[in-house]
Design a protein around this motif. Structure first.
Motif, mmCIF file in Angstrom:
data_model
loop_
_atom_site.group_PDB
_atom_site.id
_atom_site.type_symbol
_atom_site.label_atom_id
_atom_site.label_comp_id
_atom_site.label_asym_id
_atom_site.label_seq_id
_atom_site.Cartn_x
_atom_site.Cartn_y
_atom_site.Cartn_z
ATOM 1 N N PHE A 264 0.832 -1.188 0.000
ATOM 2 C CA PHE A 264 0.000 0.000 0.000
ATOM 3 C C PHE A 264 0.874 1.248 0.000
ATOM 4 O O PHE A 264 1.836 1.332 0.772
ATOM 5 N N GLN B 248 2.330 4.628 0.863
ATOM 6 C CA GLN B 248 2.374 5.439 2.087
ATOM 7 C C GLN B 248 2.729 6.891 1.797
ATOM 8 O O GLN B 248 2.336 7.780 2.536
ATOM 9 N N SER C 268 8.919 -0.949 4.841
ATOM 10 C CA SER C 268 8.671 0.190 3.965
ATOM 11 C C SER C 268 9.674 0.098 2.823
ATOM 12 O O SER C 268 10.885 0.118 3.059
ATOM 13 N N TYR D 15 -0.258 7.648 -8.411
ATOM 14 C CA TYR D 15 -0.568 6.808 -7.260
ATOM 15 C C TYR D 15 -1.207 7.672 -6.190
ATOM 16 O O TYR D 15 -0.922 8.859 -6.083
ATOM 17 N N ILE E 21 -2.285 7.845 -1.895
ATOM 18 C CA ILE E 21 -2.014 7.301 -0.569
ATOM 19 C C ILE E 21 -3.037 6.202 -0.278
ATOM 20 O O ILE E 21 -4.217 6.345 -0.568
ATOM 21 N N ALA E 22 -2.570 5.100 0.278
ATOM 22 C CA ALA E 22 -3.362 3.920 0.663
ATOM 23 C C ALA E 22 -3.779 3.059 -0.535
ATOM 24 O O ALA E 22 -4.442 2.041 -0.349
ATOM 25 N N GLU E 23 -3.362 3.430 -1.745
ATOM 26 C CA GLU E 23 -3.672 2.618 -2.925
ATOM 27 C C GLU E 23 -2.872 1.315 -2.884
ATOM 28 O O GLU E 23 -1.680 1.311 -2.571
ATOM 29 N N LYS E 24 -3.531 0.200 -3.206
ATOM 30 C CA LYS E 24 -2.834 -1.078 -3.308
ATOM 31 C C LYS E 24 -2.079 -1.092 -4.627
ATOM 32 O O LYS E 24 -2.622 -0.721 -5.670
#
Length: 81
Positions: A19, A21, A40, A51, A53-56
């Motif tokens: 995901f 960050q 990370s 992209y 944030i929090a996108e798989k």
């Protein structure tokens, strides 16, 4: 592995999934921090890719660019050359 050696991939074809960050747009490229389990991982991609944030996201590794080190000694165990 250097950030530029991670390549974006479809989730079904990826070696790693995580995901997003952090997204840092830098003109012609974008730096990403990706949470994969408790790690990370950093990737550098073209600014043409977007992209959130929090996108798989899925990632492929180029094994010829992979370096492995002993955790205790720091000695190289495997390298590309």
């Amino acid at each position: 592995m250097r950030p530029e050696h991670l390549q974006p991939a479809d989730l079904q074809d990826a070696h790693l999934c995580g995901f997003v960050q952090l997204v840092e747009a830098l003109g012609s490229e974008t730096n990403l921090a990706i949470a994969i389990d408790d790690l990370s991982v950093h990737a550098k991609v073209s600014a043409d890719l977007t992209y959130a944030i929090a996108e798989k996201s899925g990632w492929r590794l180029d094994s010829s660019k992979l370096y492995l080190f002993d955790r205790e000694s720091g000695d190289a165990l495997l390298h590309a050359y």
